[in-house]
Design an enzyme around this catalytic site. Structure first.
Site, PDB file in Angstrom:
ATOM      1  CB  SER A  88      -1.000  11.423   8.660  1.00  0.00           C
ATOM      2  OG  SER A  88      -0.655  12.396   7.980  1.00  0.00           O
ATOM      3  CE  LYS A 113       2.390  10.791   6.975  1.00  0.00           C
ATOM      4  NZ  LYS A 113       3.541  11.825   6.910  1.00  0.00           N
ATOM      5  CE  LYS A 134      -1.168   9.964  13.614  1.00  0.00           C
ATOM      6  NZ  LYS A 134      -1.323  11.126  12.721  1.00  0.00           N
TER       7      LYS A 134
HETATM    8  P1  NAD Z   1      -0.768  19.563  16.612  1.00  0.00           P
HETATM    9  O1  NAD Z   1      -1.340  18.015  17.354  1.00  0.00           O
HETATM   10  O2  NAD Z   1       0.228  19.993  16.722  1.00  0.00           O
HETATM   11  O3  NAD Z   1      -1.750  19.944  15.529  1.00  0.00           O
HETATM   12  C1  NAD Z   1      -3.228  19.745  15.726  1.00  0.00           C
HETATM   13  C2  NAD Z   1      -3.524  20.875  15.621  1.00  0.00           C
HETATM   14  O4  NAD Z   1      -5.340  20.443  15.408  1.00  0.00           O
HETATM   15  C3  NAD Z   1      -3.456  21.874  17.642  1.00  0.00           C
HETATM   16  O5  NAD Z   1      -4.090  22.948  17.222  1.00  0.00           O
HETATM   17  C4  NAD Z   1      -4.900  21.784  17.692  1.00  0.00           C
HETATM   18  O6  NAD Z   1      -5.900  22.233  18.269  1.00  0.00           O
HETATM   19  C5  NAD Z   1      -6.163  21.759  16.375  1.00  0.00           C
HETATM   20  N1  NAD Z   1      -7.415  20.966  16.576  1.00  0.00           N
HETATM   21  C6  NAD Z   1      -7.537  19.623  17.083  1.00  0.00           C
HETATM   22  N2  NAD Z   1      -9.451  19.672  17.318  1.00  0.00           N
HETATM   23  C7  NAD Z   1      -9.542  20.655  17.468  1.00  0.00           C
HETATM   24  C8  NAD Z   1     -11.202  20.603  16.901  1.00  0.00           C
HETATM   25  N3  NAD Z   1     -11.689  20.110  16.903  1.00  0.00           N
HETATM   26  N4  NAD Z   1     -10.874  22.269  15.748  1.00  0.00           N
HETATM   27  C9  NAD Z   1     -10.003  22.966  15.867  1.00  0.00           C
HETATM   28  N5  NAD Z   1      -8.662  22.144  15.871  1.00  0.00           N
HETATM   29  C10 NAD Z   1      -8.655  21.502  16.448  1.00  0.00           C
HETATM   30  O7  NAD Z   1      -0.897  18.251  14.935  1.00  0.00           O
HETATM   31  P2  NAD Z   1       0.675  18.374  13.867  1.00  0.00           P
HETATM   32  O8  NAD Z   1       2.008  17.628  13.891  1.00  0.00           O
HETATM   33  O9  NAD Z   1       0.773  19.790  13.780  1.00  0.00           O
HETATM   34  O10 NAD Z   1      -0.069  17.641  12.650  1.00  0.00           O
HETATM   35  C11 NAD Z   1      -1.225  17.142  11.899  1.00  0.00           C
HETATM   36  C12 NAD Z   1      -0.798  16.134  10.918  1.00  0.00           C
HETATM   37  O11 NAD Z   1       0.089  15.775  10.466  1.00  0.00           O
HETATM   38  C13 NAD Z   1      -1.230  15.183  11.557  1.00  0.00           C
HETATM   39  O12 NAD Z   1      -1.651  14.119  11.433  1.00  0.00           O
HETATM   40  C14 NAD Z   1       0.522  13.960  11.899  1.00  0.00           C
HETATM   41  O13 NAD Z   1       0.208  12.957  12.053  1.00  0.00           O
HETATM   42  C15 NAD Z   1       0.630  14.968  10.695  1.00  0.00           C
HETATM   43  N6  NAD Z   1       1.624  15.399   9.978  1.00  0.00           N
HETATM   44  C16 NAD Z   1       2.863  15.940  11.377  1.00  0.00           C
HETATM   45  C17 NAD Z   1       3.907  15.196  11.114  1.00  0.00           C
HETATM   46  C18 NAD Z   1       5.443  15.807  12.263  1.00  0.00           C
HETATM   47  O14 NAD Z   1       6.386  15.791  11.764  1.00  0.00           O
HETATM   48  N7  NAD Z   1       4.692  16.811  13.146  1.00  0.00           N
HETATM   49  C19 NAD Z   1       4.949  14.990  10.005  1.00  0.00           C
HETATM   50  C20 NAD Z   1       4.024  14.333   8.800  1.00  0.00           C
HETATM   51  C21 NAD Z   1       2.706  15.265   9.179  1.00  0.00           C
END
Ligand code: NAD
Length: 295
Positions: A96, A171, A239
């Site tokens: 997102s 979104k 965010k």
């Molecule tokens: P998260 O922080 O758990 O996961 C993000 C991952 O990206 C981490 O494992 C991190 O190590 C990795 N990462 C960061 N920088 C990196 C890089 N340079 N190279 C490789 N890997 C890298 O976040 P999440 O909860 O999985 O959410 C991911 C996306 O989905 C976000 O944009 C969030 O807003 C969206 N989202 C989350 C939810 C929720 O309930 N958690 C629901 C819908 C949408």
């Protein structure tokens, strides 16, 4: 079946990648956190040592990263996806992020003959695990048709909304509606409590009427139990609302109620509640009125 490079194995990315493995796709997975890579590799993916290693040989690259800066780093910087993706590759960014950032990344992809779809999701971790996310997509219709089957292994719906950026605009609309719903619920339930009326009875009385909603049914039981464990963290919603405000200002579409709820969330962050579920919006109203809405 397409070979897939999957980058970003957090709360959401891990179960999404695992569902693709279960569906029989050949995955190479990468994250900066080595343990996450090892965990998904145990389920049958190839552990990639770098972004380049994950992208080499892949026809489709999926990214699931926190926000716009991380997507730009992974896509555009040295050692990133565009440095090694062959022409014809389809990149599906499921993070997102700001729609403006999606369009910037898509423009850089186009120069390399790489197709880019923005495809954020709604549903949170439980639906990521169940493979029942709602997926909202922006970009080229042919590219969407090519990856639709892949998306439907992670979600129960995947809708092509329009051009690149439309997925993330959708979104943002979703996140505005959810935030404002929780704030409206909070305002109303604190009023009920302060008026000496049982909020649980108010909830039961109104949930079948016009004020009933998925948000009300998800969040009101949590509030009554005093459960503020995420779910979806206040800091992630901040965010998204920041991206909504930036997007709204860039297209001259004022979003005053979103700005108000953003400042409520900022107050909760200052009070140390940024890792609470977004149902903690009610704590702001509870503090104003000096009551608690609990069973
Ligand atoms: P998260 O922080 O758990 O996961 C993000 C991952 O990206 C981490 O494992 C991190 O190590 C990795 N990462 C960061 N920088 C990196 C890089 N340079 N190279 C490789 N890997 C890298 O976040 P999440 O909860 O999985 O959410 C991911 C996306 O989905 C976000 O944009 C969030 O807003 C969206 N989202 C989350 C939810 C929720 O309930 N958690 C629901 C819908 C949408």
């Amino acid at each position: 079946m397409e070979k897939i490079g999957f980058i970003g194995l957090g709360i959401m990315g891990k179960p999404m990648a695992k569902n693709l493995i279960k569906a029989g796709y050949e995955l190479a997975v990468y994250d900066v956190v080595g343990e996450s890579v090892a965990e998904v590799a145990q389920c049958g993916a190839r552990a990639a040592a770098s972004i380049e290693d994950a992208v080499n040989g892949a026809e489709v690259v999926i990214t699931m990263l926190p926000n716009s800066p991380q997507v730009k780093t992974v896509m555009l910087e040295e050692g990133g996806v565009l440095g090694c993706a062959k022409a014809g590759t389809i990149v599906v960014d499921m993070s997102s992020i700001s729609p403006i950032a999606s369009q910037e990344v898509a423009a850089a992809c186009e120069k390399k003959g790489v197709k880019f779809l923005d495809a954020p999701v709604s549903g949170g971790e439980p639906k990521a695990v169940a493979g029942t996310l709602a997926i909202m997509v922006g970009g080229d219709a042919d590219a969407f048709a090519t990856v639709e089957d892949i998306l439907l292994k992670m979600g129960s719906s995947a809708v092509l909304v329009g051009d690149v950026g439309s997925g993330n605009v959708t979104k943002l609309a979703n996140q505005i509606i959810v935030a404002l719903n929780i704030a409206a619920m909070s305002e109303a339930m604190v009023l009920a409590k302060k008026s000496g009326v049982d909020p649980e009875k108010v909830y039961q009385a109104i949930r079948g009427g016009l004020a009933g909603s998925t948000v009300l049914d998800a969040k009101m039981p949590m509030v009554l139990e005093g459960n503020f464990n995420p779910g979806f963290r206040i800091e992630l919603h901040i965010k998204d609302l920041q991206n909504a405000l930036d997007c709204a200002h860039s297209v001259n579409s004022p979003i005053p109620l979103t700005a108000e709820v953003m400042e409520i969330m900022q107050g909760l962050k200052v009070a140390g509640m940024h890792t609470n579920d977004h149902d903690a919006i009610i704590r702001h109203y509870e503090r104003l009125a000096g009551v608690e809405v609990r069973r």
